[in-house]
Design a protein around this motif. Structure first.
Motif, PDB file in Angstrom:
ATOM      1  N   ASP A 118       0.820  -1.068  -0.115  1.00  0.00           N
ATOM      2  CA  ASP A 118      -0.136   0.156  -0.007  1.00  0.00           C
ATOM      3  C   ASP A 118       0.908   1.397  -0.137  1.00  0.00           C
ATOM      4  OD1 ASP A 118      -1.730   2.274   0.667  1.00  0.00           O
ATOM      5  OD2 ASP A 118      -2.743   1.131   2.251  1.00  0.00           O
ATOM      6  N   PRO A 119       0.762   2.047  -1.048  1.00  0.00           N
ATOM      7  CA  PRO A 119       1.794   3.177  -1.035  1.00  0.00           C
ATOM      8  C   PRO A 119       1.451   4.225   0.228  1.00  0.00           C
ATOM      9  CG  PRO A 119       0.087   3.458  -2.690  1.00  0.00           C
ATOM     10  CD  PRO A 119      -0.063   1.910  -2.284  1.00  0.00           C
ATOM     11  N   GLY A 120       0.420   4.036   0.946  1.00  0.00           N
ATOM     12  CA  GLY A 120       0.041   4.914   1.982  1.00  0.00           C
ATOM     13  C   GLY A 120       1.197   4.414   3.153  1.00  0.00           C
ATOM     14  N   VAL A 121       1.644   3.086   3.167  1.00  0.00           N
ATOM     15  CA  VAL A 121       2.869   2.774   3.965  1.00  0.00           C
ATOM     16  C   VAL A 121       3.877   3.769   3.817  1.00  0.00           C
ATOM     17  CG1 VAL A 121       4.194   1.103   4.730  1.00  0.00           C
ATOM     18  CG2 VAL A 121       1.717   0.469   4.145  1.00  0.00           C
ATOM     19  N   VAL A 122       4.375   3.867   2.558  1.00  0.00           N
ATOM     20  CA  VAL A 122       5.313   4.727   2.447  1.00  0.00           C
ATOM     21  C   VAL A 122       5.279   6.430   2.965  1.00  0.00           C
ATOM     22  CG1 VAL A 122       7.032   5.537   0.681  1.00  0.00           C
ATOM     23  CG2 VAL A 122       5.991   3.530   0.434  1.00  0.00           C
ATOM     24  N   LEU A 123       4.085   6.715   2.618  1.00  0.00           N
ATOM     25  CA  LEU A 123       3.803   8.119   3.061  1.00  0.00           C
ATOM     26  C   LEU A 123       3.735   8.135   4.822  1.00  0.00           C
ATOM     27  CD1 LEU A 123       0.767   8.847   0.746  1.00  0.00           C
ATOM     28  CD2 LEU A 123       3.195   9.538   0.595  1.00  0.00           C
ATOM     29  N   TYR A 124       3.379   6.982   5.214  1.00  0.00           N
ATOM     30  CA  TYR A 124       3.475   7.237   6.772  1.00  0.00           C
ATOM     31  C   TYR A 124       4.898   7.082   7.407  1.00  0.00           C
ATOM     32  CZ  TYR A 124       2.521   5.190  11.601  1.00  0.00           C
ATOM     33  OH  TYR A 124       2.780   4.985  12.914  1.00  0.00           O
ATOM     34  N   LEU A 125       5.470   6.103   6.735  1.00  0.00           N
ATOM     35  CA  LEU A 125       6.779   6.032   7.146  1.00  0.00           C
ATOM     36  C   LEU A 125       7.659   7.312   7.043  1.00  0.00           C
ATOM     37  CD1 LEU A 125       7.846   2.571   5.425  1.00  0.00           C
ATOM     38  CD2 LEU A 125       7.418   3.116   7.944  1.00  0.00           C
ATOM     39  N   LEU A 126       7.284   8.097   5.852  1.00  0.00           N
ATOM     40  CA  LEU A 126       7.669   9.580   5.729  1.00  0.00           C
ATOM     41  C   LEU A 126       7.244  10.444   6.849  1.00  0.00           C
ATOM     42  CD1 LEU A 126       7.705   9.932   1.810  1.00  0.00           C
ATOM     43  CD2 LEU A 126       9.850   9.961   3.099  1.00  0.00           C
ATOM     44  N   GLN A 127       6.052  10.461   6.872  1.00  0.00           N
ATOM     45  CA  GLN A 127       5.371  11.776   7.586  1.00  0.00           C
ATOM     46  C   GLN A 127       5.274  11.300   9.152  1.00  0.00           C
ATOM     47  OE1 GLN A 127       1.661  11.756   5.357  1.00  0.00           O
ATOM     48  NE2 GLN A 127       2.757  12.726   3.649  1.00  0.00           N
TER      49      GLN A 127
END
Length: 397
Positions: A247-256
């Motif tokens: 889920d690309p949202g995982v990458v956003l979560y890890l970043l943000q």
């Protein structure tokens, strides 16, 4: 061309090689080998065409800090001595990413090398080592022709819908599309399918390339219709140390929310996930199968679950299935993984012969199975050698 063909397949921690005669319809290498353990303790092994050891897993004179360039120089000097009166006439390389520009083997020059450098961000675990090997050969013998053979090339037969992400069109036009990988492996399997399936080889086939890197390819008429990997070799199946589809949202979560940098996320997703991340033990399937740890079992079960689910999706892309082929390290050697994947797909009419499966036989499906199930060794080096032969002068063919 009057000399031999050398093929080089550089990974992050290994370098596989093979030497072929310029004309060989049987695609048999007269020397094969590898340098393994790069970055740790490099070991060199090689065999002749009869499987006899020329060198047996002997540590080289190099240290854990030895680069791919150091080891290529060592290998080329060894080969020059080993070949005696024979000479190398051309070198073929597995290049993981060809982007939108390259679909067929191409002779490498400065312009080509510069374009391939630009694709490094799309294959950060592989492309730098592929290109370092090219440069090492050029430093050794600048006059030696070098040919790039692309893992992405086999998938260029896919229609547009199979390559698009649901992103703004401008990004797709820039090249943010699904490319697919392991194309040299799929090319080889496609070439030998008629030997095992006869006319059915032109039907609906799924090839499961399962190894430390893993993907699947749906074929019709022995051409790629759809595949599990996408823009990079990170997508699709769970792998040895790569997460696969996420889920690309995982990458956003890890970043943000976790404050991780892009470099930290890259390392996490490419090098610390997959079988290694879930098990906390190893990226090696055999090590996990030998372990009694519940985390090892869960990692194997997740690998199988993701593989069966992906395979089912590719059946939809084909509109049915006539044959399933397992290949690569896990696919060729793990009876447990094959058995578990097929068990989850019995609803398709798959029925395997468990004795044949345990013996790693070529055909592991029962006669009553609606779908043929095969185990076929792949040979990327033979495909690279064939690509090099396209550049042989007509007088030498």
């Amino acid at each position: 061309m009057t000399g031999d063909i050398l093929t080089l397949n550089a990974g992050s921690s290994s370098l596989k090689f093979a030497v072929f005669a310029p004309k060989d319809s049987k695609q048999t290498a007269h020397i094969t080998g590898k340098i393994a353990g790069i970055g740790r303790a490099p070991e060199f092994s090689a065999r002749d065409a009869n499987g006899m050891l020329l060198v047996s897993d002997q540590p080289t004179v190099f240290s854990p800090t030895s680069t791919h360039e150091d080891l290529v120089a060592f290998l080329l000097d060894w080969l020059e001595h080993q070949l005696g009166n024979r000479t190398l006439a051309i070198v073929g390389h597995r290049i993981v990413h060809g982007g939108q520009t390259f679909s067929q083997p191409v002779r490498i020059d400065d312009t080509v090398l510069s374009e391939l450098d630009g694709l490094v961000p799309l294959a950060p675990l592989h492309q730098p080592h592929n290109l370092a090997t090219v440069r090492a050969v050029a430093a050794w013998r600048p006059d030696l022709p070098q040919i790039a053979c692309f893992d992405t090339g086999f998938h260029r037969t896919q229609d547009t819908l199979a390559t698009l992400f649901a992103l703004p069109r401008a990004l797709s036009d820039e090249g943010i599309i699904r490319y697919g990988f392991h194309g040299l492996s799929y090319d080889y399997i496609a070439g030998v399918l008629p030997d095992h399936l006869g006319p059915k080889a032109e039907g609906r086939i799924i090839v499961a390339h399962l190894g430390n890197g893993a993907s699947m390819c749906a074929m019709r008429n022995r051409q790629s219709v759809a595949t599990s990997m996408g823009f990079t070799a990170l997508d699709g199946l769970m792998m040895g140390s790569r997460c696969g589809a996420l889920d690309p949202g995982v990458v956003l979560y890890l970043l943000q929310s976790k404050g991780m940098s892009p470099a930290e996320i890259e390392t996490l997703l490419y090098e610390k996930s997959g079988l290694l991340g879930v098990s906390g033990i190893s990226n090696n399937m055999q090590v996990l199968e030998d372990s009694d740890a519940p985390q090892a079992l869960e990692a194997i079960d997740l690998f199988v679950h993701r593989a069966a689910s992906t395979l089912a999706g590719l059946v939809a892309a084909l509109g049915g299935l006539d044959a399933l082929v397992f290949t690569a390290g896990i696919g060729e050697n793990s009876a447990r993984v094959r058995r578990s994947i097929c068990a989850r797909l019995e609803w398709l009419g798959i029925a395997i012969d468990h004795v044949a499966n345990e013996r790693n036989e070529t055909r592991i499906s029962m006669d009553a199975s609606a779908i043929d199930v095969l185990v076929l060794p792949t040979n990327e080096e033979a495909v690279i050698a064939a690509g090099c032969r396209r550049f042989v002068e007509p007088s030498a063919v």
